[in-house]
Design a protein around this motif. Structure first.
Motif, mmCIF file in Angstrom:
data_model
loop_
_atom_site.group_PDB
_atom_site.id
_atom_site.type_symbol
_atom_site.label_atom_id
_atom_site.label_comp_id
_atom_site.label_asym_id
_atom_site.label_seq_id
_atom_site.Cartn_x
_atom_site.Cartn_y
_atom_site.Cartn_z
ATOM 1 N N ASN A 126 3.761 -9.453 19.443
ATOM 2 C CA ASN A 126 3.254 -8.228 18.829
ATOM 3 C C ASN A 126 1.798 -8.413 18.421
ATOM 4 O OD1 ASN A 126 3.246 -9.587 16.373
ATOM 5 N ND2 ASN A 126 5.149 -8.667 15.658
ATOM 6 N N LYS A 127 1.213 -7.410 17.778
ATOM 7 C CA LYS A 127 -0.217 -7.459 17.461
ATOM 8 C C LYS A 127 -0.572 -8.589 16.498
ATOM 9 C CE LYS A 127 0.265 -3.959 13.895
ATOM 10 N NZ LYS A 127 -0.091 -2.660 13.441
ATOM 11 N N ASP A 128 0.409 -9.089 15.755
ATOM 12 C CA ASP A 128 0.160 -10.207 14.836
ATOM 13 C C ASP A 128 0.412 -11.560 15.490
ATOM 14 O OD1 ASP A 128 -0.405 -8.401 12.762
ATOM 15 O OD2 ASP A 128 1.729 -8.190 12.290
#
Length: 144
Positions: A126-128
C-alpha cells in the motif's frame, strides 16, 4: 515599371537590388530546407535513443519480474497442499523485491474446492509500504 527615362545608375541599382533579393530568397529557401531536414533528423535520432533507453528499462524490469516468478514457482509447488501458505509466499516475495508492488498467485478453477471455484491470492504494497494480501478469487469471481 518603365525604366526608359531613368539613367544608367538607376537601372543598375534596380537590377542589383532585384538580383540581390532573388539571391536572398534562394539562399533563405535552401537554408530553411536544410535546417528543417537537420532538425527532423536530430529529433528522430533523439526519439530513437529515448525509445531504446525505455525499451532497455522495460526489458530489465521484465527480466526481474520473470526471475522473481521463476524463484517463486518452486516455493509455491513445495507448499501446493497448503493454500493458506500462499498469502505468506506472496508477501515474502514482495518484501524481497524493490521493483514489485503487487503479485498474484492464481490457480486453475476448481483446484482448491474448499476455497471455492476460483482461488487467487493477491498481495500488494500500500502507499505506506505495508504489504496487504487478500483472496480475490471465490464463488462469485470468475477470472477466466
Amino acid at each position: 515599371m518603365k525604366l526608359k527615362h531613368r539613367n544608367f545608375a538607376s537601372k543598375l541599382s534596380f537590377y542589383i537590388l532585384v538580383g540581390t533579393a532573388v539571391l536572398f530568397l534562394a539562399l533563405f529557401t535552401v537554408v530553411s530546407v536544410i535546417a528543417i531536414k537537420t532538425i527532423r533528423h536530430e529529433s528522430i535520432e533523439r526519439a530513437n535513443k529515448t525509445l531504446d533507453a525505455t525499451i532497455a528499462k522495460v526489458e530489465n524490469v521484465m527480466q526481474m519480474v520473470e526471475l522473481s516468478t521463476q524463484n517463486l514457482a518452486w516455493v509455491v509447488l513445495e507448499n501446493i497442499d497448503n493454500p493458506d501458505k500462499m498469502f505468506e509466499i506472496g508477501a515474502t516475495s514482495l518484501n524481497a523485491s524493490k521493483i514489485l508492488y503487487g503479485n498474484s498467485i492464481t490457480f486453475e478453477s476448481g483446484y482448491y474446492q474448499s476455497k471455492g471455484e476460483y482461488y487467487m491470492v493477491y498481495s500488494f504494497k500500500n502507499k505506506d509500504g505495508i504489504i496487504d494480501s487478500s483472496q480475490i478469487g471465490g464463488y462469485d469471481y470468475d477470472y477466466f
